[in-house]
Design a protein around this motif. Structure first.
Motif, PDB file in Angstrom:
ATOM      1  N   THR A 648      -3.374 -13.116   3.497  1.00 33.22           N
ATOM      2  CA  THR A 648      -4.549 -12.381   3.665  1.00 33.22           C
ATOM      3  C   THR A 648      -4.208 -11.218   4.720  1.00 33.22           C
ATOM      4  O   THR A 648      -5.208 -10.538   5.089  1.00 33.22           O
ATOM      5  N   ASP A 649      -2.954 -11.283   5.211  1.00 34.34           N
ATOM      6  CA  ASP A 649      -2.660 -10.421   6.204  1.00 34.34           C
ATOM      7  C   ASP A 649      -2.549  -8.776   5.296  1.00 34.34           C
ATOM      8  O   ASP A 649      -2.635  -8.736   4.277  1.00 34.34           O
ATOM      9  N   LYS A 650      -2.817  -7.848   6.286  1.00 31.78           N
ATOM     10  CA  LYS A 650      -2.515  -6.453   5.849  1.00 31.78           C
ATOM     11  C   LYS A 650      -1.189  -5.931   5.632  1.00 31.78           C
ATOM     12  O   LYS A 650      -0.138  -6.093   6.527  1.00 31.78           O
ATOM     13  N   ILE A 651      -0.695  -5.759   4.399  1.00 36.39           N
ATOM     14  CA  ILE A 651       0.708  -5.691   3.868  1.00 36.39           C
ATOM     15  C   ILE A 651       1.019  -4.298   3.454  1.00 36.39           C
ATOM     16  O   ILE A 651       0.097  -3.629   2.843  1.00 36.39           O
ATOM     17  N   LEU A 652       1.985  -3.668   3.707  1.00 34.19           N
ATOM     18  CA  LEU A 652       2.516  -2.522   3.221  1.00 34.19           C
ATOM     19  C   LEU A 652       4.121  -2.835   2.456  1.00 34.19           C
ATOM     20  O   LEU A 652       4.544  -3.921   2.713  1.00 34.19           O
ATOM     21  N   TYR A 653       4.144  -2.116   1.600  1.00 35.58           N
ATOM     22  CA  TYR A 653       5.363  -2.181   0.618  1.00 35.58           C
ATOM     23  C   TYR A 653       6.283  -0.959   0.668  1.00 35.58           C
ATOM     24  O   TYR A 653       5.804   0.131   0.859  1.00 35.58           O
ATOM     25  N   SER A 654       7.502  -1.318   0.510  1.00 39.66           N
ATOM     26  CA  SER A 654       8.475  -0.532   0.139  1.00 39.66           C
ATOM     27  C   SER A 654       9.652  -0.928  -1.149  1.00 39.66           C
ATOM     28  O   SER A 654       9.722  -2.158  -1.107  1.00 39.66           O
ATOM     29  N   PHE A 655       9.786   0.010  -1.787  1.00 39.64           N
ATOM     30  CA  PHE A 655      10.689  -0.380  -3.025  1.00 39.64           C
ATOM     31  C   PHE A 655      11.926   0.860  -3.329  1.00 39.64           C
ATOM     32  O   PHE A 655      11.803   2.028  -2.587  1.00 39.64           O
ATOM     33  N   LYS A 656      12.858   0.228  -4.040  1.00 39.38           N
ATOM     34  CA  LYS A 656      13.769   1.430  -4.681  1.00 39.38           C
ATOM     35  C   LYS A 656      14.044   0.755  -5.876  1.00 39.38           C
ATOM     36  O   LYS A 656      14.315  -0.370  -6.248  1.00 39.38           O
ATOM     37  N   MET A 657      14.778   1.690  -6.693  1.00 37.30           N
ATOM     38  CA  MET A 657      15.452   1.305  -7.761  1.00 37.30           C
ATOM     39  C   MET A 657      17.051   1.567  -7.794  1.00 37.30           C
ATOM     40  O   MET A 657      17.569   2.710  -7.719  1.00 37.30           O
TER      41      MET A 657
END
Length: 1011
Positions: A648-657
């Motif tokens: 339920t926390d405020k989440i940020l995401y980061s990704f890469k290929m």
């Protein structure tokens, strides 16, 4: 959620939270629910308990049997399969993955994956009504029954009943804590029991819990507190010595609580009757509303007085006092008034700003107030909406009024009004602030901020970097940096030299900053918004170090924040006034979430479509329906990955290929990543990580590896075959051509001689026609005299690639306006010139025949006319024009501009600003598009530039690369101080030197105008 009566709560190993209700079961991923009921295959809707085995299967007990859910389908169990009874009270799964079912009338049933075995009163249990099963650290099994407690060591059963501690009462739950102690909860009359391995200890409940009859649930939290749920009076937290009660007065949705669970982040989930589930994750907030004695939940202003009492101004119901003992007392003065500001001077006098009544000065003796004076006006100027009251070091009282301006009360109680009538730039004051140097800062709703040094009001607005004209709040840190909370742009920071901005892009929950206060203890800014609170910590250079959010899920129940007060008497407290009561934040109870979010891949789309992955691979994970060992054909190279953190926390995401990207993507709240045109012939690994509100991320990213096959013509065997065929073909062709060339040489020489003569004559005719066309095109261009008469400080650099051009410049002086444009038609040479004639004619028609004067209207009509011209052809013509169009009023120096693809550059005081055009041309393919106008007030010395793309698209230099728009921009900036005629010469020389011997690639058109 599927129902409001929550009998059980359980979090599985992946991070999903399951809620068992009387109408089915719900699975919660932190944001949304997925519901299951009898219609989906569940054995019954009245769910009593939930657990998970070592294979990740979810076991669900109901009042009519058991369901096993493998992520795809339900498998059901009843008496037919061997259950002792259909009514299941609880499910326990031991370390051998044996599943124990506590039943209502059939004792305990255990299931080893193949068959059931029953343990009942025939085997020695006290009763066949078993509510709970547990296993201690020594390997003994314990049973809570309606007639006491039974222990099973694998061979015999020992019963505990008819003793002083245990009695013969019902026990509903068992807890084995982290130290190996057993806790038993039953009837409130007998409290609850602790068993240390050798003896029972009876722990009595607080006497005030008079209504409680039963204790249903037990839980140990991360801090080793024991939590109990009651049937009438909420929940209790026991720290080994004392109890703390939480009930409806603390925000619990219902005092009837049947279930409780702690998730992997330490949040407490509470299942109630008729109130659904509550999330308790932060003890640091306490809420005061009408239930606790406030006369109104709508708070206007708050202030901590010198004695530690909190003065609370309410909207419509007067003044309240929250004493040091946490009791709220309505003041005996200013009843039923709308108090929107409150403060106390160094003499101890309390100033209360009341809507439509002015400012009352109160003296306080204990909880009794007397009105000592009333400040209502200065001359004929009434104090109507006193939004802020401040006291400077000189003994002056400053009152900011929305609508009437600024009032100053000096030591002699003389009142002076500053308003627009006597030089104040705005009457619409929203806030006041006295900085550490005793300077007054005034926030307004229409012109930004005013700075008053005792003699002069200096405005700070967008012109100097303040990004919003509406400033709600102001504060200052211990280094003298000022912070302005705005209506739409977040927080504007000012270090005395320049402005920087903190916004939602930096992690704020909202850009509407209604209240703001510097916290000298935590060295942070508290920002109140309509969505909750942000705590912002900054780096030494005013960069964002961290942003912590507090909303309803984090314990803050206030809603929109109107005022903030950092306690001067109790350093642990920060107070927040809101439209939903008063909230106290106690920093000593605020434990940051240091647990990394549990992150999962939820779906993979192929070209935005959900597909049956069994068609592409031989193995699919039944839990999440994702493929294993995926290899795709080269035509299927567009993938979209969906993911989510189960929190339920405020989440940020980061990704890469990996295999394509060199670094991680910027942080974002988006839960999908899209990759198109993935290069075939390689293997890739998609990786994603989640970062919570405290900056904690999962150390091992979630990953998915796949391959895309190369097309057959990019395989090694094709390359080998192609080389062999090429060698053979070349050898054969050379032999053939050698013999044939000799025969044809004589014939070819004769033919070439004849054709050369014919082509020479033909080229001469064509060139003569093009030269004549150039004369016609030059005739439609404005003359140098015309340009100079209307724009004396200007230049036009016009260099067609060929004899005639697709680029042209255009000008018309009409009704006191000077209309001029830089136009770039499709192509160059003869085709471009033909399109330019059509577009030039359309511009003149729009202005001369149709009387249009504004650039947006002229371009929209020109587009219609050009499309009509080309529509007469039986073939589809997509040619058109990019344009940068200006309308200049020499009397007012107002410039109105619109553009189709091509921008306008404005240089003012050495800085170049680009005004971007609408991203579509004047052409048939954009028939329904219109254009937007931009209006500027120019000042003497401003320079504007409009141009086609030809200058920036030329090739040259040492590396023979394109000039680019960036280098063109730098060139214009370097020439800005030259006279316009010299700028033209410099541009012309630069492009000639830059190209050297390289052919010009496109028409060049640049127009510059100095005001």
């Amino acid at each position: 959620m599927i129902g409001s009566n929550v009998n059980s709560i359980f979090q599985d190993s992946r991070g999903y939270v399951w809620f068992g209700t009387q109408t089915g079961i719900s699975r919660f991923d932190g944001k949304a629910f997925k519901n299951f009921s009898l219609n989906d295959g569940l054995i019954a809707d009245d769910v009593t308990c939930i657990n998970e085995d070592k294979q990740g299967n979810i076991w669900i007990g109901t009042t009519d049997g058991v369901s096993e859910y493998d992520g795809v389908k339900f498998r059901n169990y009843s008496k037919k399969e061997g259950l002792g009874d259909m009514h299941i009270n609880s499910i326990f799964i031991d370390d051998a993955n044996t599943i124990w079912f506590a039943t209502d009338r059939g004792g305990a049933s255990k299931y080893n994956g193949k068959e059931f075995e029953k343990i009942t009163s025939r085997n020695g249990l006290l009763s066949n009504t078993v509510f709970a099963v547990a296993k201690d650290t020594k390997g003994n099994y314990w049973f809570a029954t309606n007639d006491g407690i039974s222990k099973y060591d694998g061979s015999k059963i020992t019963n505990f009943s008819h003793t002083k501690e245990v009695g013969t009462k019902s026990f509903y739950s068992i807890l084995v804590d982290s130290k190996g102690n057993l806790w038993f909860a039953g009837t409130a009359e007998h409290g609850f029991l602790k068993y240390n391995g050798s003896e029972f200890e009876k722990i009595s409940l607080p006497e005030k819990l008079a209504k409680t009859d039963k204790i249903f649930g037990l839980l140990e939290d991360k801090n080793h507190n024991i939590w109990l749920t009651t049937d009438q009076e909420g929940i209790l937290k026991y720290d080994g010595k004392d109890f703390i009660q939480f009930d409806e007065s603390n925000g619990l949705s219902s005092n009837q609580v049947y279930s409780i669970s702690c998730d992997y982040e330490g949040n407490i989930w509470i299942g109630t009757t008729n109130g659904g589930a509550d999330l308790f994750n932060n003890e640091s907030f306490s809420t005061y509303t009408a239930k606790q004695g406030l006369s109104s939940n709508k708070i206007g202003g708050i202030h901590m007085d010198r004695n530690g009492a909190l003065l609370i101004g309410t909207q419509g119901l007067g003044l309240n006092v929250l004493n040091a003992n946490k009791t709220i007392v309505p003041a005996d003065q200013l009843k039923n008034t709308n108090i929107i500001s409150i403060n106390q001077n160094k003499e101890g006098d309390i100033y209360a700003g009341v809507v439509n009544e002015g400012v009352y000065v109160l003296k306080k003796e204990e909880n009794h107030f007397t009105v000592s004076s009333h400040i209502a006006k200065a001359g004929v100027d009434n104090i109507v909406e006193p939004v802020k009251i401040m006291f400077d070091k000189k003994g002056n009282t400053w009152i900011g009024d929305f609508g009437s301006g600024l009032f100053c009360v000096n030591k002699n109680q003389e009142v002076k009004n500053y308003s627009m009538a006597n030089g104040l730039p705005s009457n619409n004051i929203v806030t006041l602030f006295l900085d550490s140097k005793d300077n007054l800062w005034i926030g307004t709703s229409d012109i930004g901020v005013l700075f008053y040094d005792g003699t002069t009001f200096t405005p700070y607005s967008r012109k100097v970097g303040l990004v919003d004209k509406f400033v709600w709040s102001i504060t200052e840190n211990d280094k003298g940096v000022l912070f302005f909370g705005t209506q739409e742009k977040g927080i504007c920071c000012y270090d005395g030299k320049k402005f920087t901005t903190i916004s939602t892009a930096d992690g704020l929950c909202s850009n509407f900053i209604e209240a703001m206060e510097w916290d000298p203890i935590d060295k942070c800014i508290w920002a109140g918004t309509e969505k909750g609170i942000n705590r912002i910590k900054l780096t030494d250079d005013i960069g964002v170090q961290s942003v912590r959010y507090y909303g309803e899920n984090e314990g803050f129940k206030g809603g929109e924040v109107s005022s903030i007060e950092v306690s001067k008497n109790n350093p642990a407290l920060v107070w927040f006034g809101s439209n939903n009561g008063l909230c106290a934040y106690n920093r000593k109870f605020d434990v940051e979430n240091t647990t990394a979010p549990k992150l999962i891949l939820t779906d993979i789309l192929l070209a935005y479509r959900s597909v049956d992955w069994k068609k592409y691979t031989d193995s699919v994970d039944v839990k999440n329906n994702l493929p294993r060992h995926l290899t795709l054909p080269y035509t299927e190279n567009h993938l979209t990955f969906h993911f989510k953190a189960l929190t339920t926390d405020k989440i940020l995401y980061s990704f890469k290929m990996e295999g394509q990207d060199t670094g991680w993507s910027p942080l974002s709240s988006s839960t999908e990543a899209n990759f198109s045109n993935i290069t075939p012939g390689r293997s890739y690994t998609f990786k994603v990580k989640a970062i919570n509100s405290n900056g904690i991320s999962n150390t091992i990213p979630v990953s998915f590896t796949f391959s895309i096959r190369a097309p057959w013509w990019q395989t090694w065997w094709f390359y080998t075959l192609a080389v062999v065929i090429a060698v053979v073909s070349i050898f054969s062709f050379i032999n053939y051509r050698t013999s044939k060339i000799a025969k044809e040489k004589a014939i070819l020489e004769q033919t070439v001689s004849e054709r050369t003569r014919e082509l020479s004559e033909s080229n001469k005719n064509i060139k003569d026609s093009i030269v004549y066309a150039k004369r016609i095109q030059n005739a439609i261009l404005p003359s140098a005299r015309t340009v100079a008469s209307h724009l004396p400080k200007s230049f036009i650099l016009y260099k067609p690639k060929d004899i005639v051009a697709g680029d042209f410049y255009w000008m018309e002086a009409v009704d006191g306006f000077v209309l001029f444009a830089a136009c770039d038609c499709t192509g160059h040479g003869v085709p471009g010139a033909m399109v330019s004639v059509v577009c030039n004619n359309a511009l003149y028609r729009a202005v001369r025949e149709l009387g249009l004067r504004t650039p947006d209207a002229i371009l929209t009509k020109t587009a219609e006319l050009v499309i009509d011209y080309f529509a007469q052809s039986e073939e589809e013509i997509n040619d058109g024009m990019d344009i940068s169009f200006c309308c200049f009023d020499p009397k007012t120096n107002v410039l109105t501009w619109a553009g189709a693809n091509n921008p306008l550059w404005l240089i003012r005081k050495g800085e170049l600003t680009e005004i971007k055009a609408d991203k579509h041309p004047i052409a048939h393919s954009y028939i329904s598009h219109t254009f937007n106008a931009h209006r500027f007030e120019l000042t003497t010395g401003d320079k504007i530039y409009i141009f086609s793309d030809g200058f920036a698209d030329q090739f040259g230099g040492e590396n023979k690369k394109k000039l680019t728009k960036k280098r063109f921009r730098e060139l214009i900036l370097s020439l800005q101080d030259m006279p316009m005629v010299d700028q033209k010469a410099a541009l012309d020389k630069f492009i000639v030197d830059f190209r050297k011997n390289i052919e010009q690639t496109d028409d060049i058109l640049v127009m510059g105008v100095e005001i």
